[in-house]
Design a protein around this motif. Structure first.
Motif, short mmCIF file in Angstrom:
data_model
loop_
_atom_site.label_atom_id
_atom_site.label_comp_id
_atom_site.label_asym_id
_atom_site.label_seq_id
_atom_site.Cartn_x
_atom_site.Cartn_y
_atom_site.Cartn_z
N GLN A 289 8.76 57.47 32.77
CA GLN A 289 9.08 56.95 34.09
C GLN A 289 8.18 57.54 35.17
O GLN A 289 7.96 56.93 36.22
N GLU A 290 7.65 58.75 34.90
CA GLU A 290 6.75 59.39 35.85
C GLU A 290 5.29 59.01 35.61
O GLU A 290 4.39 59.52 36.30
N GLY A 291 5.05 58.13 34.64
CA GLY A 291 3.71 57.63 34.41
C GLY A 291 2.84 58.48 33.50
O GLY A 291 1.61 58.31 33.47
N HIS A 292 3.44 59.38 32.75
CA HIS A 292 2.67 60.23 31.84
C HIS A 292 2.48 59.56 30.48
O HIS A 292 3.18 58.60 30.14
N THR A 305 10.68 55.84 16.66
CA THR A 305 10.83 55.48 18.08
C THR A 305 10.91 53.97 18.28
O THR A 305 11.64 53.49 19.14
N GLU A 306 10.17 53.22 17.48
CA GLU A 306 10.24 51.76 17.60
C GLU A 306 11.58 51.21 17.08
O GLU A 306 11.98 50.12 17.42
N SER A 307 12.26 52.00 16.26
CA SER A 307 13.59 51.61 15.78
C SER A 307 14.66 51.89 16.83
O SER A 307 15.79 51.44 16.69
N ALA A 308 14.31 52.70 17.84
CA ALA A 308 15.32 53.14 18.80
C ALA A 308 14.90 52.93 20.25
O ALA A 308 15.52 53.49 21.16
N VAL A 309 13.87 52.14 20.50
CA VAL A 309 13.47 51.89 21.88
C VAL A 309 14.20 50.65 22.40
O VAL A 309 14.42 49.68 21.68
N GLY A 310 14.62 50.72 23.66
CA GLY A 310 15.32 49.59 24.26
C GLY A 310 14.37 48.57 24.86
O GLY A 310 13.16 48.80 24.94
N GLY A 313 12.00 49.70 27.51
CA GLY A 313 10.89 50.58 27.18
C GLY A 313 11.26 52.05 27.13
O GLY A 313 10.40 52.91 27.06
N LEU A 314 12.57 52.34 27.16
CA LEU A 314 13.03 53.72 27.12
C LEU A 314 13.68 54.02 25.77
O LEU A 314 14.24 53.14 25.12
N LEU A 315 13.61 55.28 25.38
CA LEU A 315 14.12 55.72 24.08
C LEU A 315 15.63 55.90 24.15
O LEU A 315 16.16 56.43 25.13
N LYS A 316 16.33 55.48 23.11
CA LYS A 316 17.79 55.57 23.05
C LYS A 316 18.21 56.54 21.94
O LYS A 316 17.52 56.68 20.92
N GLU A 317 19.35 57.18 22.12
CA GLU A 317 19.91 58.02 21.06
C GLU A 317 20.22 57.14 19.85
O GLU A 317 20.67 56.00 19.98
N TYR A 318 19.99 57.69 18.67
CA TYR A 318 20.27 56.91 17.46
C TYR A 318 20.43 57.85 16.27
O TYR A 318 19.71 58.83 16.14
N GLU A 319 21.39 57.54 15.43
CA GLU A 319 21.55 58.25 14.17
C GLU A 319 21.92 57.23 13.10
O GLU A 319 22.93 56.53 13.24
N GLY A 320 21.10 57.13 12.08
CA GLY A 320 21.37 56.14 11.03
C GLY A 320 20.15 55.97 10.14
O GLY A 320 19.50 56.94 9.78
N TRP A 321 19.84 54.72 9.81
CA TRP A 321 18.76 54.42 8.88
C TRP A 321 17.83 53.38 9.47
O TRP A 321 18.23 52.60 10.33
N THR A 322 16.59 53.39 9.01
CA THR A 322 15.64 52.36 9.42
C THR A 322 14.80 51.93 8.23
O THR A 322 14.44 52.75 7.39
N ASN A 323 14.53 50.64 8.15
CA ASN A 323 13.59 50.13 7.15
C ASN A 323 12.51 49.29 7.85
O ASN A 323 11.97 48.35 7.28
N GLY A 333 6.87 49.28 22.03
CA GLY A 333 7.71 49.43 23.20
C GLY A 333 7.70 50.79 23.85
O GLY A 333 8.11 50.92 25.00
N LEU A 334 7.23 51.83 23.15
CA LEU A 334 7.39 53.17 23.72
C LEU A 334 6.06 53.89 23.92
O LEU A 334 5.58 54.01 25.04
N ALA A 335 5.46 54.42 22.85
CA ALA A 335 4.28 55.26 22.98
C ALA A 335 3.05 54.45 23.41
O ALA A 335 2.90 53.29 23.04
N ASP A 336 2.19 55.10 24.19
CA ASP A 336 0.92 54.45 24.57
C ASP A 336 -0.26 55.05 23.83
O ASP A 336 -1.39 54.58 23.95
#
Length: 388
Positions: A289-292, A305-310, A313-323, A333-336
């Motif tokens: 949000q600060e442009g970094h 992070t792509e499994s948990a980005v809203g 464009g912000l990261l959300k808490e998540y606990e579980g599995w991803t495939n 959606g997240l990292a540049d």
């Protein structure tokens, strides 16, 4: 995209069998020559790929800013592209000694057992792979030490090589895990183990095949890009004001499975367990949000992070599995920015890298890497992808 678009010729001698190191030779007291290998995690080569300008950097620059041919960038030079307030996102999963060797009851046949994950603490149930699988049936017992104290019984078939084992070991769970892991060795990929002279992992590999910030046990292969970070490099990050955020994704063997379909949309990834904490979200989202810059260290971090980005464009808490299977084209959606190793042909890890950096530019970088002798695989050299 098609599987065949990720095929390239990788010379066998460009697959790293050990982490980047320097070799010291000396004579011992008996006058015999000995060789000492000293690991230098952050001195492997680095290639830098600029997505928008399509510039690829391989060499350090002189005082006038001109590349010095032959003086390749090192991994630790990556910090020069980041500044105060930027965030590196790491995967803090911890590799456990998953490869064991046992013998089959009555026949004494040697069996490799690869621990995948614990299914039930109380019953000592484990999901494993066995080799050779044709010799292992339900009801067989496997012995893992000379005193026959660590014994397991096969209670189910899960896949062609998969079995469920029940360990017959009556003691507190912590003691059981300690004794079990003491019998295991570092779960180096087969493409490393099979090509080494000794054909097995060494005690040193448990240190080398582990990120220095590893914390949460559960991986059966290391998040390879994180292996490059040394304590000195993390300290330099801290002094420079570059922040660290940690997510957990327990890397599984699915990263090494062959893809058997030409149409990538039909490939199904194995699921991996992951967790993103509120603390990680706070660090990453504030910086974004600060442009970094947000730099994902490795393909496992990008997947998590792509499994948990809203959608914001912000990261959300998540606990579980991803495939999640990421391949071009894909909107991130997240990292540049992203750090990755150089991976094998036809691998899902290469596909994810190509999705982030752009297929044509990444494959151009890979061709340069082969031409200039960069090393590939878990212990190989690395690629930094920047969005500029």
């Amino acid at each position: 995209m098609k599987l065949s678009q990720f095929k390239f010729k990788l010379p066998e001698n460009q697959v790293a069998l050990y982490p980047h190191h320097v070799v010291h030779e000396f004579e011992n007291e008996s006058g015999e020559k000995e060789v000492f290998r000293m690991t230098r995690r952050d001195e492997s080569r680095l290639m830098v790929l600029h997505k928008k300008s399509e510039v690829i950097e391989m060499y350090r620059k002189d005082s006038d800013g001109n590349p010095v041919e032959g003086e390749y960038l090192q991994f630790k030079d990556a910090l020069g592209y980041f500044g105060e307030g930027d965030v590196f996102v790491f995967n803090d999963t911890k590799v456990f000694p998953a490869r064991l060797y046992g013998t089959k009851e009555k026949t004494d046949a040697k069996i490799e057992v690869f621990l995948l994950r614990e299914l039930n603490e109380e019953m000592r149930l484990w999901d494993v792979l066995v080799e050779p699988a044709r010799k292992i049936r339900i009801g067989n017992k496997l012995f893992f030490d000379d005193t026959s104290t660590m014994v397991a019984e096969v209670i189910d078939n899960t896949t062609s090589r998969g079995r469920t084992l029940r360990f017959l070991y009556d003691c507190p769970h912590d003691e059981f895990k300690r004794e079990l892991f003491a019998l295991g060795e570092s779960p180096l990929p087969r493409y490393i183990v099979d090509k080494r002279d000794e054909h097995h992992a060494t005690a040193q590999d448990m240190e080398d095949f582990q990120c220095i910030f590893a914390k949460n046990e559960g991986a059966v292969t290391a998040p390879a890009t994180g292996l490059h970070f040394s304590r000195e490099m993390l300290k330099r990050m801290e002094i420079k004001g570059v922040e660290s955020a940690f997510v957990t994704l327990h890397c599984g063997l699915g990263n090494f499975h062959d893809i058997e379909v030409e149409d990538l949309t039909k490939h199904k990834m194995d699921s991996e367990q992951m967790k993103i904490t509120a603390e990680a979200c706070t660090i990453v989202n504030r910086a974004k949000q600060e442009g970094h810059h947000i730099c994902a260290v490795g393909t496992s971090v990008v997947k998590a992070t792509e499994s948990a980005v809203g959608t914001d464009g912000l990261l959300k808490e998540y606990e579980g599995w991803t495939n999640k299977f990421i391949f071009p084209p894909y909107d991130f959606g997240l990292a540049d920015s992203m750090m990755a190793n150089f991976y094998h042909p036809l691998s899902t890890l290469l596909m994810e890298t190509a999705a982030f950096g752009g297929y044509d530019l990444v494959m151009k970088a890979y061709n340069l890497a082969v031409k200039h002798g960069y090393m590939f695989g878990c212990f190989g050299d690395s690629l930094l992808i920047l969005n500029d």
